[in-house]
Design a protein around this motif. Structure first.
Motif, mmCIF file in Angstrom:
data_model
loop_
_atom_site.group_PDB
_atom_site.id
_atom_site.type_symbol
_atom_site.label_atom_id
_atom_site.label_comp_id
_atom_site.label_asym_id
_atom_site.label_seq_id
_atom_site.Cartn_x
_atom_site.Cartn_y
_atom_site.Cartn_z
ATOM 1 N N GLY A 185 -2.438 -2.491 -3.345
ATOM 2 C CA GLY A 185 -3.502 -1.583 -2.926
ATOM 3 C C GLY A 185 -3.698 -1.574 -1.422
ATOM 4 O O GLY A 185 -3.834 -0.510 -0.799
ATOM 5 N N LEU A 186 -3.709 -2.764 -0.817
ATOM 6 C CA LEU A 186 -3.836 -2.849 0.639
ATOM 7 C C LEU A 186 -2.637 -2.203 1.326
ATOM 8 O O LEU A 186 -2.771 -1.496 2.324
ATOM 9 C CB LEU A 186 -3.966 -4.309 1.078
ATOM 10 N N TYR A 187 -1.460 -2.469 0.786
ATOM 11 C CA TYR A 187 -0.226 -1.916 1.365
ATOM 12 C C TYR A 187 -0.256 -0.390 1.356
ATOM 13 O O TYR A 187 -0.055 0.263 2.384
ATOM 14 C CB TYR A 187 0.977 -2.432 0.573
ATOM 15 N N SER A 188 -0.501 0.178 0.176
ATOM 16 C CA SER A 188 -0.421 1.633 0.036
ATOM 17 C C SER A 188 -1.543 2.341 0.776
ATOM 18 O O SER A 188 -1.311 3.335 1.476
ATOM 19 C CB SER A 188 -0.447 2.015 -1.445
ATOM 20 N N THR A 189 -2.764 1.838 0.646
ATOM 21 C CA THR A 189 -3.901 2.506 1.279
ATOM 22 C C THR A 189 -3.796 2.462 2.794
ATOM 23 O O THR A 189 -4.122 3.436 3.481
ATOM 24 C CB THR A 189 -5.223 1.867 0.822
ATOM 25 N N GLY A 190 -3.322 1.331 3.322
ATOM 26 C CA GLY A 190 -3.150 1.234 4.767
ATOM 27 C C GLY A 190 -2.186 2.275 5.297
ATOM 28 O O GLY A 190 -2.420 2.902 6.348
ATOM 29 N N ARG A 191 -1.106 2.508 4.567
ATOM 30 C CA ARG A 191 -0.115 3.480 5.020
ATOM 31 C C ARG A 191 -0.574 4.916 4.806
ATOM 32 O O ARG A 191 -0.262 5.802 5.604
ATOM 33 C CB ARG A 191 1.213 3.212 4.293
ATOM 34 N N ILE A 192 -1.301 5.146 3.731
ATOM 35 C CA ILE A 192 -1.839 6.490 3.512
ATOM 36 C C ILE A 192 -2.856 6.838 4.593
ATOM 37 O O ILE A 192 -2.872 7.952 5.133
ATOM 38 C CB ILE A 192 -2.470 6.590 2.109
ATOM 39 N N SER A 210 0.798 -2.417 14.425
ATOM 40 C CA SER A 210 1.104 -3.668 15.122
ATOM 41 C C SER A 210 2.564 -3.670 15.559
ATOM 42 O O SER A 210 3.331 -2.761 15.245
ATOM 43 C CB SER A 210 0.844 -4.858 14.198
ATOM 44 N N ARG A 211 2.960 -4.721 16.271
ATOM 45 C CA ARG A 211 4.347 -4.822 16.730
ATOM 46 C C ARG A 211 5.312 -4.992 15.571
ATOM 47 O O ARG A 211 6.502 -4.703 15.691
ATOM 48 C CB ARG A 211 4.489 -6.017 17.689
ATOM 49 N N THR A 212 4.808 -5.461 14.432
ATOM 50 C CA THR A 212 5.661 -5.625 13.249
ATOM 51 C C THR A 212 5.582 -4.424 12.319
ATOM 52 O O THR A 212 5.930 -4.505 11.148
ATOM 53 C CB THR A 212 5.255 -6.900 12.476
ATOM 54 N N GLN A 213 5.101 -3.293 12.864
ATOM 55 C CA GLN A 213 5.027 -2.027 12.121
ATOM 56 C C GLN A 213 4.096 -2.110 10.906
ATOM 57 O O GLN A 213 4.375 -1.554 9.849
ATOM 58 C CB GLN A 213 6.421 -1.571 11.689
ATOM 59 N N VAL A 214 2.984 -2.810 11.092
ATOM 60 C CA VAL A 214 1.954 -2.901 10.053
ATOM 61 C C VAL A 214 0.760 -2.053 10.487
ATOM 62 O O VAL A 214 0.222 -2.261 11.583
ATOM 63 C CB VAL A 214 1.510 -4.363 9.837
ATOM 64 N N PRO A 215 0.309 -1.087 9.674
ATOM 65 C CA PRO A 215 -0.854 -0.263 10.023
ATOM 66 C C PRO A 215 -2.155 -1.042 9.800
ATOM 67 O O PRO A 215 -2.889 -0.810 8.838
ATOM 68 C CB PRO A 215 -0.734 0.922 9.064
ATOM 69 N N TYR A 216 -2.432 -1.950 10.729
ATOM 70 C CA TYR A 216 -3.524 -2.899 10.509
ATOM 71 C C TYR A 216 -4.889 -2.220 10.499
ATOM 72 O O TYR A 216 -5.834 -2.722 9.879
ATOM 73 C CB TYR A 216 -3.484 -4.004 11.563
ATOM 74 N N GLY A 217 -5.019 -1.064 11.170
ATOM 75 C CA GLY A 217 -6.307 -0.375 11.166
ATOM 76 C C GLY A 217 -6.699 0.068 9.760
ATOM 77 O O GLY A 217 -7.814 -0.195 9.295
ATOM 78 N N GLY A 218 -5.768 0.722 9.066
ATOM 79 C CA GLY A 218 -6.042 1.170 7.702
ATOM 80 C C GLY A 218 -6.214 0.019 6.734
ATOM 81 O O GLY A 218 -7.048 0.074 5.820
ATOM 82 N N ILE A 219 -5.438 -1.049 6.931
ATOM 83 C CA ILE A 219 -5.530 -2.214 6.050
ATOM 84 C C ILE A 219 -6.888 -2.895 6.208
ATOM 85 O O ILE A 219 -7.520 -3.290 5.221
ATOM 86 C CB ILE A 219 -4.388 -3.192 6.339
ATOM 87 N N LEU A 220 -7.367 -3.019 7.442
ATOM 88 C CA LEU A 220 -8.665 -3.666 7.676
ATOM 89 C C LEU A 220 -9.811 -2.830 7.106
ATOM 90 O O LEU A 220 -10.774 -3.380 6.568
ATOM 91 C CB LEU A 220 -8.873 -3.903 9.174
ATOM 92 N N LEU A 221 -9.702 -1.493 7.213
ATOM 93 C CA LEU A 221 -10.743 -0.648 6.627
ATOM 94 C C LEU A 221 -10.754 -0.798 5.110
ATOM 95 O O LEU A 221 -11.829 -0.892 4.490
ATOM 96 C CB LEU A 221 -10.506 0.818 7.006
#
Length: 339
Positions: A185-192, A210-221
């Motif tokens: 859920g965190l993975y998919s929602t962050g990318r969406i 992030s530098r590792t290509q993680v959409p941390y903004g969406g994941i944190l929300l």
């Protein structure tokens, strides 16, 4: 096993672990999800092997002979009538949630034209084998009145045949399954959310990478709303799951309905020559989409008929739709044409 630990503490620890993994890298997320899947599937395979062995050897379970006769001699397929089966459809919808994530994975898959059809087609036989197969086995191992809502049916069967610590083992499996759901859920929602932010339809900070290509903004929300779930476990631990189940069912129904509507519009534009449909197509369009939308609407009607929290959730739907409309008008000026 976890009776001495407050429920909200377990939920908070699980969220912290999964959130940390998702924020580090996609590779670690995939590795964790792989092991989660191994545990879930392994537990089901072991149970099904035990069940098939009991059926083949005609062993008795708790003094009851196993086999198809347990179904026919105890009220048939619907021993309590069709209505109870219809009323639990919302729970079934919850259980099948996230099958649409296979589409989200297309953006990070090499050769999606070849890989995605295989992945999508494999969902059907996996559902038939693991979901339907395990339920059929359960119905042929014990009569329907041997099961209760207070205990997992797998634990009931394993306890009846004398498997030690069956409850504790299955609790670990269920906890693993829950963490797997949270992880994906965190993975998919962050990318969406990142995709939406790039087109201007989500807050800008959810598009941060992030530098590792993680959409941390969406994941944190997304994690923020998960914290609200932890709060529910603290305030109303006995009702937290039922509340989340009902609201999740609304979200799932809405997601699937939007997917069907989008595909219906896609089909219409393809028919008009504005777009080209790929070789891998939804069979029966546009009738498949219309039938699916009708089914989703019927689930809402059943939730209303169920009363209690289910009806309250359906009553909250107009407020949710109003919030979405307000969000649309607030953000449409920033939206970009994806083409």
């Amino acid at each position: 096993m976890f009776t001495d630990i407050p429920q909200w503490v377990i939920a908070l620890i699980a969220l912290a672990v999964v959130l940390t993994v998702n924020l580090i890298s996609v590779k670690i997320f995939g590795e964790l999800e792989f092991w989660f899947a191994i545990i879930k599937v392994g537990a089901l395979v072991v149970f099904m092997a035990i069940g098939i062995f009991l059926l083949v050897t005609r062993e008795q379970v708790a003094g009851t002979s196993t086999g198809p006769s347990l179904i026919t001699d105890h009220g048939g397929v619907f021993p309590h009538g069709v209505l109870p089966m219809l009323l639990v459809i919302q729970g079934v919808v919850f259980a099948y949630a996230s099958v649409e994530l296979v589409g989200v994975a297309a953006g990070e898959t090499e050769n999606p034209e070849k890989i995605m059809p295989k992945a999508i087609n494999s969902i059907m036989w996996r559902v038939g084998l693991f979901y339907v197969g395990s339920v059929v086995l359960l119905s042929m191992l014990l009569p329907s009145d041997s099961y209760s809502g207070d205990q997992s049916p797998f634990v009931t069967v394993l306890s009846k045949i004398g498997v030690p610590a069956a409850g504790g083992v299955m609790n670990l499996v269920v906890l693993t399954a829950a963490m797997s759901s949270l992880n994906s859920g965190l993975y998919s929602t962050g990318r969406i959310l990142r995709s939406m932010a790039m087109s201007g339809s989500a807050p800008k900070f959810t598009g941060a990478m992030s530098r590792t290509q993680v959409p941390y903004g969406g994941i944190l929300l997304t994690a923020f709303f998960c914290v609200l779930g932890v709060g529910l476990n603290y305030v109303v631990p006995d009702k937290a799951f039922e509340i989340v189940l009902n609201f999740a069912a609304i979200g799932i129904l809405s997601t699937w309905a939007v997917i069907m509507l989008c595909h219906l519009l896609f089909w219409r534009r393809a028919q008009a020559g504005q777009l080209t449909r790929p070789g891998y197509r939804l069979p029966g369009s546009p009738y498949t989409e219309i039938v699916t939308l009708g089914f989703l609407a019927s689930v809402l009607v059943l939730m209303w008929a169920d009363g209690g929290p289910s009806r309250l959730t359906v009553m909250a739907l107009p407020a949710i739709l109003a919030a979405l409309v307000i969000g649309w008008f607030a953000s449409r000026g920033r939206m970009k044409d994806p083409r």
